[in-house]
Enzyme design. Structure first.
Site, PDB file in Angstrom:
ATOM      1  N   ASN A 208       0.849  -1.182   0.000  1.00 34.41           N
ATOM      2  CA  ASN A 208       0.000   0.000   0.000  1.00 34.41           C
ATOM      3  C   ASN A 208       0.890   1.238   0.000  1.00 34.41           C
ATOM      4  O   ASN A 208       2.115   1.132  -0.014  1.00 34.41           O
ATOM      5  CB  ASN A 208      -0.959  -0.010   1.195  1.00 34.41           C
ATOM      6  CG  ASN A 208      -0.227  -0.111   2.514  1.00 34.41           C
ATOM      7  OD1 ASN A 208       0.573   0.753   2.860  1.00 34.41           O
ATOM      8  ND2 ASN A 208      -0.495  -1.173   3.270  1.00 34.41           N
ATOM      9  N   ASP A 276      -4.084  -6.700   4.565  1.00 30.43           N
ATOM     10  CA  ASP A 276      -5.114  -7.624   5.058  1.00 30.43           C
ATOM     11  C   ASP A 276      -4.936  -9.029   4.510  1.00 30.43           C
ATOM     12  O   ASP A 276      -5.332 -10.001   5.160  1.00 30.43           O
ATOM     13  CB  ASP A 276      -6.503  -7.107   4.677  1.00 30.43           C
ATOM     14  CG  ASP A 276      -6.864  -5.824   5.412  1.00 30.43           C
ATOM     15  OD1 ASP A 276      -6.514  -5.707   6.604  1.00 30.43           O
ATOM     16  OD2 ASP A 276      -7.489  -4.944   4.795  1.00 30.43           O
ATOM     17  N   PRO A 303      -2.575 -12.324   9.676  1.00 32.07           N
ATOM     18  CA  PRO A 303      -2.905 -12.247  11.105  1.00 32.07           C
ATOM     19  C   PRO A 303      -3.390 -10.854  11.479  1.00 32.07           C
ATOM     20  O   PRO A 303      -2.933  -9.844  10.924  1.00 32.07           O
ATOM     21  CB  PRO A 303      -1.572 -12.578  11.792  1.00 32.07           C
ATOM     22  CG  PRO A 303      -0.525 -12.300  10.769  1.00 32.07           C
ATOM     23  CD  PRO A 303      -1.154 -12.622   9.449  1.00 32.07           C
ATOM     24  N   PHE A 323      -4.924   2.225  14.601  1.00 33.30           N
ATOM     25  CA  PHE A 323      -5.142   3.247  13.577  1.00 33.30           C
ATOM     26  C   PHE A 323      -6.156   2.727  12.570  1.00 33.30           C
ATOM     27  O   PHE A 323      -6.207   1.523  12.296  1.00 33.30           O
ATOM     28  CB  PHE A 323      -3.827   3.584  12.868  1.00 33.30           C
ATOM     29  CG  PHE A 323      -3.038   4.666  13.555  1.00 33.30           C
ATOM     30  CD1 PHE A 323      -2.831   5.898  12.956  1.00 33.30           C
ATOM     31  CD2 PHE A 323      -2.519   4.459  14.814  1.00 33.30           C
ATOM     32  CE1 PHE A 323      -2.117   6.893  13.592  1.00 33.30           C
ATOM     33  CE2 PHE A 323      -1.799   5.438  15.471  1.00 33.30           C
ATOM     34  CZ  PHE A 323      -1.593   6.670  14.862  1.00 33.30           C
TER      35      PHE A 323
END
Length: 397
Positions: A208, A276, A303, A323
């Site tokens: 990301n 994810d 996880p 967050f």
């Protein structure tokens, strides 16, 4: 910051011992008093005269030296300093510390001291990666011993990788952070930061746009308040802060292992943008175009680090901060996430492209807790970090 501080410096036996001479000079420039202890192995790399001359202090070498014991016994020597620093901390010294061995002056001082200890590991990359060294490292962290480094780099043996001792100024920064006075002095805080990279094949990965800037700023702000910070970071764009223990990882699974190894801590701040999903089975060869069409990618769930730590029972930190990077319905989604994860606070922000926040220099966050949602004005990420660190200090007081 170090003026008048007393540092007991134990110099282990490794080629990195030559850096200890510059470390002494840097500490004395800042007004510190440095009492050196040189191991027998350390004498193979630096001379007692050079160490003593640079320190401007008596050098200690032998456990059974009658004159030294009459002047200042090893028990007293171990307790008069503000901080004990081991640089370089060899694999042998770390093993002695982890097992409580005390067969020379250095190991006896380390066993007898009630003073905080900071180690700067230095060894061959294979020795550093060996399961025995990693077990010893976990024991030392569990005992509350702080660690700075090691860095990746070229070894004197010709190999490359982790095991190179931190540079003197990096060690100085860690010493300053360890001795910093502030509301978080004596508190151990874990911070995760950056993205994770989940491999598809040897050249591609899932990631990301997180730069790691906010997590880095938080770690720096916590250290400035006196916290002993363990900084677990993925492959971020920004360099980690000075004066904190840095653990570098690539994947979510590696981050989870590093986080679990760092527990127990007083607080955990989970600012990392953890992927994810990962490939159910990453290819060991580069995927090629095929006349049979596009490759089929099978995913598995990573996880849930925040949820796992929030439910860690006796090992759960007193304060767990998560967050939530959202692109819509920020407060609603983040509030639901806090309940789902079981953490104490959620720091939520809008990372939709129009905000310029992800990868940018500013942030606009909402702090969500049992008390409700508190929106902060848009400000620099350093200012967000300082405000959050102050709130953490209040919560832990």
């Amino acid at each position: 910051m170090l003026a008048g501080k007393h540092i007991l410096l134990i110099i282990g036996g490794g080629i990195a011992a030559f850096k200890s001479l510059d470390l002494i000079r840097r500490l004395r420039e800042r007004g510190a008093v440095v009492t050196p202890v040189l191991t027998r192995a350390g004498e193979e790399f630096v001379t007692p005269l050079s160490v003593s001359a640079l320190a401007g202090q008596k050098l200690y070498r032998d456990l059974f030296d009658l004159g030294d014991e009459a002047e200042m016994g090893h028990i007293q020597l171990s307790r008069v300093a503000d901080l004990v620093v081991v640089a370089p901390a060899t694999a042998d010294l770390m093993a002695k510390m982890a097992t409580g061995a005390a067969n020379d002056l250095a190991s006896t001082l380390l066993l007898a001291t009630d003073t905080p200890v900071l180690v700067a590991p230095a060894m061959n990359v294979r020795m550093w990666d060996h399961p025995a060294t990693q077990r010893n490292l976990a024991v030392l962290r569990g005992d509350g011993i702080s660690v700075v480094g090691p860095n990746d780099g070229d070894m004197a043996c010709g190999e490359f990788g982790p095991g190179r001792m931190s540079e003197p100024l990096e060690i100085v920064a860690a010493i300053e952070a360890k001795l910093a006075d502030g509301p978080l002095k004596g508190r151990r805080i874990l911070v995760t930061s950056g993205p994770t990279h989940e491999p598809i094949d040897p050249v591609r990965y899932i990631a990301n746009r997180s730069s790691g800037a906010q997590g880095t700023a938080i770690a720096r702000a916590l250290a400035a308040l006196g916290a002993d910070v363990i900084f677990v970071t993925g492959p971020a764009d920004v360099p980690p802060p000075d004066g904190v223990e840095v653990i570098r990882v690539q994947t979510a699974q590696q981050m989870q292992e590093a986080v679990e190894a760092a527990l127990p801590v007083d607080a955990g701040v989970f600012a990392a943008a953890v992927a994810d999903w990962r490939m159910a089975s990453a290819s060991d060869r580069k995927l090629k175009k095929s006349k049979d069409g596009l490759p089929v990618l099978s995913f598995a769930e990573n996880p849930d680090i925040l949820k796992t730590v929030s439910a860690a029972g006796a090992r759960r930190p007193q304060l767990v901060v998560g967050f939530a990077a959202e692109t819509n319905d920020v407060v609603e989604n983040a509030t639901a996430k806090r309940l789902r994860k079981g953490c104490d606070w959620i720091v939520a922000n809008d990372v939709s492209p129009a905000t310029g926040i992800m990868g940018g220099a500013e942030n606009a966050v909402t702090l969500i807790s049992d008390a409700g949602a508190e929106s902060w004005p848009r400000m620099g990420k350093d200012q967000v970090a300082q405000q959050l660190a102050a709130r953490i200090a209040d919560a832990l007081s």
